[in-house]
Scaffold this motif. Structure first.
Motif, PDB file in Angstrom:
ATOM      1  N   GLU A  94      -1.044  -5.526   2.013  1.00 13.18           N
ATOM      2  CA  GLU A  94      -1.203  -5.827   0.727  1.00 13.18           C
ATOM      3  C   GLU A  94      -1.044  -7.274   0.143  1.00 13.18           C
ATOM      4  O   GLU A  94      -0.087  -7.793   0.376  1.00 13.18           O
ATOM      5  N   GLY A 126       3.038  -7.948  -1.834  1.00 15.57           N
ATOM      6  CA  GLY A 126       3.651  -6.950  -0.883  1.00 15.57           C
ATOM      7  C   GLY A 126       4.966  -7.383  -0.549  1.00 15.57           C
ATOM      8  O   GLY A 126       5.666  -8.377  -1.024  1.00 15.57           O
ATOM      9  N   VAL A 185      -4.534  -6.007  -4.171  1.00 12.19           N
ATOM     10  CA  VAL A 185      -4.053  -4.650  -4.635  1.00 12.19           C
ATOM     11  C   VAL A 185      -4.358  -4.509  -6.222  1.00 12.19           C
ATOM     12  O   VAL A 185      -4.329  -5.578  -6.949  1.00 12.19           O
ATOM     13  N   GLY A 206      -3.397   0.776  -6.328  1.00 13.70           N
ATOM     14  CA  GLY A 206      -3.030   0.507  -4.996  1.00 13.70           C
ATOM     15  C   GLY A 206      -3.939  -0.518  -4.249  1.00 13.70           C
ATOM     16  O   GLY A 206      -4.693  -1.148  -4.851  1.00 13.70           O
ATOM     17  N   ILE A 207      -3.680  -0.283  -2.944  1.00  7.39           N
ATOM     18  CA  ILE A 207      -4.732  -1.417  -2.162  1.00  7.39           C
ATOM     19  C   ILE A 207      -5.888  -0.991  -2.208  1.00  7.39           C
ATOM     20  O   ILE A 207      -6.393   0.180  -2.297  1.00  7.39           O
ATOM     21  N   VAL A 231       0.956  -0.812   4.774  1.00 10.08           N
ATOM     22  CA  VAL A 231       0.742  -0.231   3.215  1.00 10.08           C
ATOM     23  C   VAL A 231       1.997   0.470   2.828  1.00 10.08           C
ATOM     24  O   VAL A 231       2.988   1.003   3.361  1.00 10.08           O
ATOM     25  N   THR A 232       2.202   0.381   1.371  1.00  7.72           N
ATOM     26  CA  THR A 232       3.281   1.307   0.558  1.00  7.72           C
ATOM     27  C   THR A 232       2.561   2.077  -0.259  1.00  7.72           C
ATOM     28  O   THR A 232       2.669   1.827  -1.705  1.00  7.72           O
ATOM     29  N   PRO A 233       2.129   3.207   0.188  1.00  7.98           N
ATOM     30  CA  PRO A 233       0.935   3.975  -0.831  1.00  7.98           C
ATOM     31  C   PRO A 233       2.047   4.873  -2.052  1.00  7.98           C
ATOM     32  O   PRO A 233       1.129   4.908  -2.862  1.00  7.98           O
ATOM     33  N   GLN A 236       3.619   1.350  -4.561  1.00 10.46           N
ATOM     34  CA  GLN A 236       3.291   0.128  -4.072  1.00 10.46           C
ATOM     35  C   GLN A 236       4.311  -0.970  -4.434  1.00 10.46           C
ATOM     36  O   GLN A 236       4.745  -0.903  -5.590  1.00 10.46           O
ATOM     37  N   THR A 262       0.846   4.055  -7.546  1.00  8.78           N
ATOM     38  CA  THR A 262       0.627   5.131  -6.472  1.00  8.78           C
ATOM     39  C   THR A 262      -0.752   5.038  -5.860  1.00  8.78           C
ATOM     40  O   THR A 262      -1.815   4.894  -6.830  1.00  8.78           O
ATOM     41  N   LEU A 263      -1.189   5.041  -4.667  1.00  9.84           N
ATOM     42  CA  LEU A 263      -2.397   4.974  -4.309  1.00  9.84           C
ATOM     43  C   LEU A 263      -3.129   6.118  -4.524  1.00  9.84           C
ATOM     44  O   LEU A 263      -2.779   7.192  -4.595  1.00  9.84           O
TER      45      LEU A 263
END
Lengths: 523, 523
Positions: free
Chosen positions: A248, A251, A271, A275-276, A295-297, A300, A306-307
C-alpha cells in the motif's frame, strides 16, 4: 427477479466455523457465482431461518456480517438486498465507481503514483522517510492514572496504534504465569517446537474459527512474536531476491523493511477511501510478475478505511489468476466499533492464496510479543523451519500463560472492556478536535482501529506542525509523510485515541493547538 | 633472561574490568609485544602484588586466569613461566607444533578437509546432515524427579547441550515476574527498545566485565532471544550475499543455517584437539577474502576442546590483518569444571574484531530465550536496527525479571548449584561409560560444557548404533556425523551428562549397551 433458492449445506461438522459464518459465506459464494445479483432481494430472516432449520438469531448474525462487509444493504420497509456496490464480472461496467475512486484518489493524502512507473525508485524515499521516522522511535510508557496536572515537559504521543497498557489485567497475567510454572515448569522451560506451544496454537485456531470465519486447526497456526515476526518469517521464507511485492502506497513501514530484507523489490499501489486500489494492482500484475501483496484490509494502515467488498473479491481472484500470495495483516481485528469486525480475506480464501497474520500484542500489550500466522500446513511448516534459525522457539512460559487466559475467556473479557473504553475515547477525541481545531482538521469517525485519519487544512504546513509539536510542546504527531512510500508530504495526520484518558486527551489537544503554525496568508 | 618490568597502569577507572583481569591482559600484551617470551620467568605473586600496590590475591587471580588460558605454566620450586606453547611472531618456527596438530588432525573425528578446496560444496552435505538431524527435533522435557523405574518406552536423550531444567529456581522466577508486574507493569508492557531493557543490558555488561574480562558498558550490549538470535542478527546485518564465512568443520549447524540465510558461502576449517586450525584458516584467508569466522573457542562445539592460547592470539591477529570479524559463540561459559572458565577471545580483542555472543538460556532454561551480543556500539546499533524488523523487541517482562535475578545474585547462585551438580554428573557418566562400554568408547574428561566427546572403537558402526538406540531403545544418541559440515560419518559420539540424575544416567547407559551393534569380525 428470480427467486433465490438457498443451497447451504449445514450438515457438515463445525470445522468450517460457526453456522452464521457458513451461511454468510454461502451467500457471498452465490453472489460470486452470479446466482445472486446486485439489487436482488434476500429472504427475510424468519423465512431463511425456518428453511435452514436454524435459530433466527443465527441468520441475523449472518446478515449483520454481510452488512458489515458491505455485501448487502437494507432499506426500511423493503427488506434486505444484495448491495449495488457488488462487482459484476466485467470490470468495465464499473466506470462510475472507478471514476469516483479516481476522484477520491486524486485528493491529496491518497496516493496517485502509477505503480508501473515507480518500480525501483522506492529506496531513496524510503530512507528519507525512515530518517523522519527515527524521531518516533521512542514510544513512551504511559504515566500511571492520576488526577494531577500533566507536567508540560512530559512527552506525550498522539500517534496511533498504541493501546492503553493500563487496562491490561496484569494481576491475572501474573497469576497465570505462576500457575503455569507450578504445574508445567518442566515443559515450558525445556526446548519446544518453533511453531509454539500446542495449547496456544489450539486456542488461536479456535478463536479465529469462532470469531473470524477462518477455518483453522492447530497445525494451521504458528505462534510468532507479534505480527512483525509473522511478516518477517514470510519475507524470509516465501521470497527470492528481486521478487516484486506490491504494498500500500500509504502503509506500514516496518513490514516493508522486513519484505525488503527478504529480498523484495517493493512497488506501491495507491490507496483511496476504499482501501488498496485493486484495479491499479491488476494493471501492475499485468505489467510485472508479482510474487505477493502485503495488505491491511480491515483497518487500512494508516488511513483506517476498510477494504470495499468488490475489491476484496477481486483481490482474491487476482491472486489466484496471477499466482501471487496475499499477506493479510489484521493487526487490530478486535477493535471495531460499528457492528461486528469485518471478516478477514482469509475467511473467503478458497484457493489458499492468503497468509493471515494477527496479533495479541495490540490487544494485550505491545511489550508482550504474541502474534500468529494462519496459513496452509505446508506454509506453516516452512515458516517453522525458518523460525528455527531466528530464535529457535518462542517463550513457552509466557505463551502458555496467554493460552490459559484465552481459554478462560480473560483475553476476550479484556477486549470487550478495552473496546468499550476505546469507543468512548474515539468519540471524545473527535469532539475535542472538532471543538478546538474544527477549522483545521476534517475527518470521518473511523469504524475501527485506534486512530483518526484527519485531513489538515491546505493553509497549514502539516510537517511544520508536527516538528513544532515535538520541539515546543513535547507532543508526538504523525504526519502522513511518515507512512508514505514515496516519502512525500500529504496534508493528513494520524491521531491515536486509544491511549489517553480524558485529561490526557485534553492536554494533548491543547498542545496540538499551541503548536499550530501560522496559517498561510490568502488561503 | 632480562628482568621484566611491570608496566600496568592501574590508575584508570573500573571500566576496563576488574583489576585481576587488567593485570592478566597487561601480561598477555607484553607477551604479544615480545617483552616477555616463552620460558621467561614471571615475578612471584608477592613481589608483583607489592610493586603494583594490590592485594596478593589479586595477582593470584590474574595468574590463575593466565594459567587457565594457557599463557603461563608453573613448575614446582621453580616458579611461574611464560608457557612454551606461546607463539613466536614467525609462524615457521612452529613446525613442531604444526606437525603435531596435523598428526592429531589426521585422526578420524577431526576434520582434514582442505578448506580452500571445499569452497562451494557445502550445500548438498548440509542438506544430507540436516535430514539426519530431523529426527532429533523433539528434545523432550525431562520427567519429574522420582524413584520409580523409567518406562522403557519413555524417550530419553544422551544428546549434549541440554541443561536440567529441574534445577531452575522456578519459584524465584515466578516471584520476580510478579514483582515486576506489580512495580513496573506500565514500562514492561509498553513498546521498548530493540536492544532490550536497560536493566538487563546493564546487568549483562556488569557480569561480562566482572567475570569474563570483557570491558562492556550497557550500550555495548544487545539482549537477544538466545545466542541463536544473536548469530542470526549478525548474519542478517554484517553479511552481503556471497560473502565467505569460515566455520568449524565439526560445528553448530543452526548457526551455519543462520549464516547461510544471511547470504554467506560457508567454508569449513578443520578442528583438532586444540580447537579450530588457525593455520588452515590463515591459508584459506590468503586464498579467498573472507568476511568472518564463526567459532566456539571455549568449549568447542561439539568436541568440547578449548582453543589453544597460541591459536587464540593468532586468530585475533589474523582477523585484524585480513579484516574479517570473529563471531565468538560462548554458549556455556559458566559450565567449566577445571579451575575458572577461560576468558573469551573478546576479552583480548584490542582491535574490535570480535562480536561476542552469550546466553542465559543454557544456564537457566532453553525455553526462556535470553541471550546477548556484546560488540562495539556501532555494531550494536546496526544489529538493533535489524532486530526492529525481526520482532521489534524482546519480552520486557521476562527480561526485566531476569535482570532482577541477575542483580540479586540468584542466577549466579543457580549457576554454582548447577555447576556442582553437573560436575558430579560428568564424573558419574564417565565412570558408567568406562564400566559398561570401556572396550568401545575412549575419551578424555572435558574441562567444561555439558557433554563428553567419545571416540567409538573402529569395529563399531557408530551411525548404526545411533539408529538402533533410537528405534529399539528409545534413546537419542548424537553421532559425529550430525555435526559434520561434510555430512560424513566419524567414529565419535557426543554424550550429554548434564540432564540426568543417577538412575536416569544408569538407564540411558543400559539402553546404549542394549543397542550396541554386533562388532565387525576381525577388528
Amino acid at each position: 427477479m428470480a427467486s433465490w433458492n438457498v443451497t447451504i449445506d449445514l450438515t457438515r461438522g463445525d470445522e468450517d466455523g460457526p453456522t452464521f459464518v457458513r451461511i454468510a459465506r454461502a451467500i457471498t459464494d452465490d453472489i460470486r457465482r452470479g446466482r445472486l445479483r446486485a439489487g436482488d432481494a434476500l429472504p427475510g430472516t424468519r423465512t431463511l431461518a425456518s428453511s435452514l432449520g436454524v435459530h433466527r438469531n443465527t441468520v441475523l448474525a449472518a446478515y449483520r456480517e454481510l452488512f458489515a462487509e458491505g455485501w448487502i444493504a437494507s432499506e426500511k420497509a423493503r427488506g434486505t438486498f444484495v448491495s449495488v456496490e457488488i462487482p459484476e464480472p466485467e470490470p468495465k461496467r464499473f466506470s462510475a465507481r472507478a471514476a469516483e475512486a479516481r476522484e477520491i484518489a486524486a485528493r491529496p493524502g491518497y496516493d496517485v503514483v502509477d505503480p508501473a512507473r515507480s518500480l525501483g525508485r522506492d529506496r531513496g524515499a524510503g530512507a528519507l522517510a525512515l530518517a523522519a521516522e527515527a524521531r518516533m522511535r521512542t514510544v513512551l510508557a504511559p504515566p500511571p492514572r492520576g488526577r494531577g496536572a500533566i507536567a508540560t515537559d512530559t512527552l506525550m504521543t498522539l500517534g496511533g496504534g498504541v493501546p492503553d497498557v493500563r487496562l491490561v489485567p496484569a494481576g491475572e497475567l501474573a497469576r497465570a504465569i505462576r500457575r503455569v510454572l507450578r504445574r508445567s515448569a518442566l515443559a515450558v522451560l525445556s526446548y519446544g517446537d518453533p511453531e509454539g506451544p500446542v495449547a496456544l496454537r489450539r486456542a488461536v485456531a479456535k478463536m479465529v474459527s469462532a470469531t473470524r470465519g477462518v477455518a483453522a486447526r492447530e497445525d494451521h497456526v504458528l505462534v510468532a512474536r507479534g505480527s512483525q515476526m509473522g511478516i518477517d518469517l514470510v519475507a524470509r521464507t516465501l521470497l527470492a531476491p528481486g521478487d516484486v511485492v506490491a504494498v500500500e502506497a500509504l502503509g506500514y513501514r516496518p513490514a516493508w523493511e522486513a519484505l525488503r530484507a527478504g529480498g523484495a523489490r517493493l512497488v506501491p499501489v495507491p490507496v483511496d477511501a476504499h482501501g488498496i486500489d485493486v484495479v491499479a494492482l491488476e494493471r501492475l500484475a499485468a505489467a510485472t510478475p508479482i510474487r505477493g501483496v502485503y495488505v491491511t484490509p480491515h483497518h487500512q494502515f494508516p488511513t483506517t478505511t476498510t477494504l470495499a467488498p468488490a475489491r476484496r473479491l477481486r483481490l482474491l481472484e487476482l491472486a489466484r489468476e496471477r499466482r501471487f500470495w496475499v499477506l493479510e495483516d489484521d493487526y487490530d481485528h478486535e477493535f471495531h466499533y460499528e457492528g461486528r469486525p469485518v471478516l478477514p480475506l482469509a475467511s473467503a480464501d478458497v484457493h489458499g492464496v492468503v497468509v493471515y497474520v494477527g496479533t495479541l500484542s495490540k490487544v494485550l500489550a505491545p511489550g508482550m510479543r504474541i502474534g500468529f500466522v494462519v496459513a496452509p500446513v505446508p506454509v506453516i511448516e516452512r515458516l517453522a523451519a525458518t523460525r528455527r534459525i531466528v530464535d529457535r522457539q518462542g517463550d513457552y512460559l509466557l505463551e502458555t500463560a496467554i493460552a490459559e487466559l484465552v481459554e478462560e475467556g480473560e483475553v476476550q473479557r479484556h477486549v470487550r472492556r478495552a473496546k468499550r473504553v476505546y469507543a468512548e475515547r474515539r468519540a471524545r477525541l473527535a469532539s475535542l478536535l472538532e471543538a478546538e481545531l474544527g477549522g483545521v482538521l476534517s475527518f470521518a469517525l473511523p469504524s475501527g482501529g485506534t486512530a483518526i485519519w484527519a485531513r489538515v487544512a491546505s493553509d497549514v504546513a502539516v510537517d511544520v506542525w508536527a516538528a513544532r509539536a515535538l520541539e515546543r510542546a513535547a507532543l508526538v504527531l504523525q504526519p502522513a509523510r511518515q507512512f508514505a512510500f514515496d516519502g512525500r508530504s500529504r496534508p493528513f495526520l494520524r491521531l491515536g485515541f486509544a491511549q489517553h484518558e480524558e485529561r490526557e486527551a485534553r492536554e494533548a489537544v491543547r498542545r496540538m493547538v499551541s503548536a499550530l503554525p501560522r496559517r498561510a496568508a490568502g488561503a
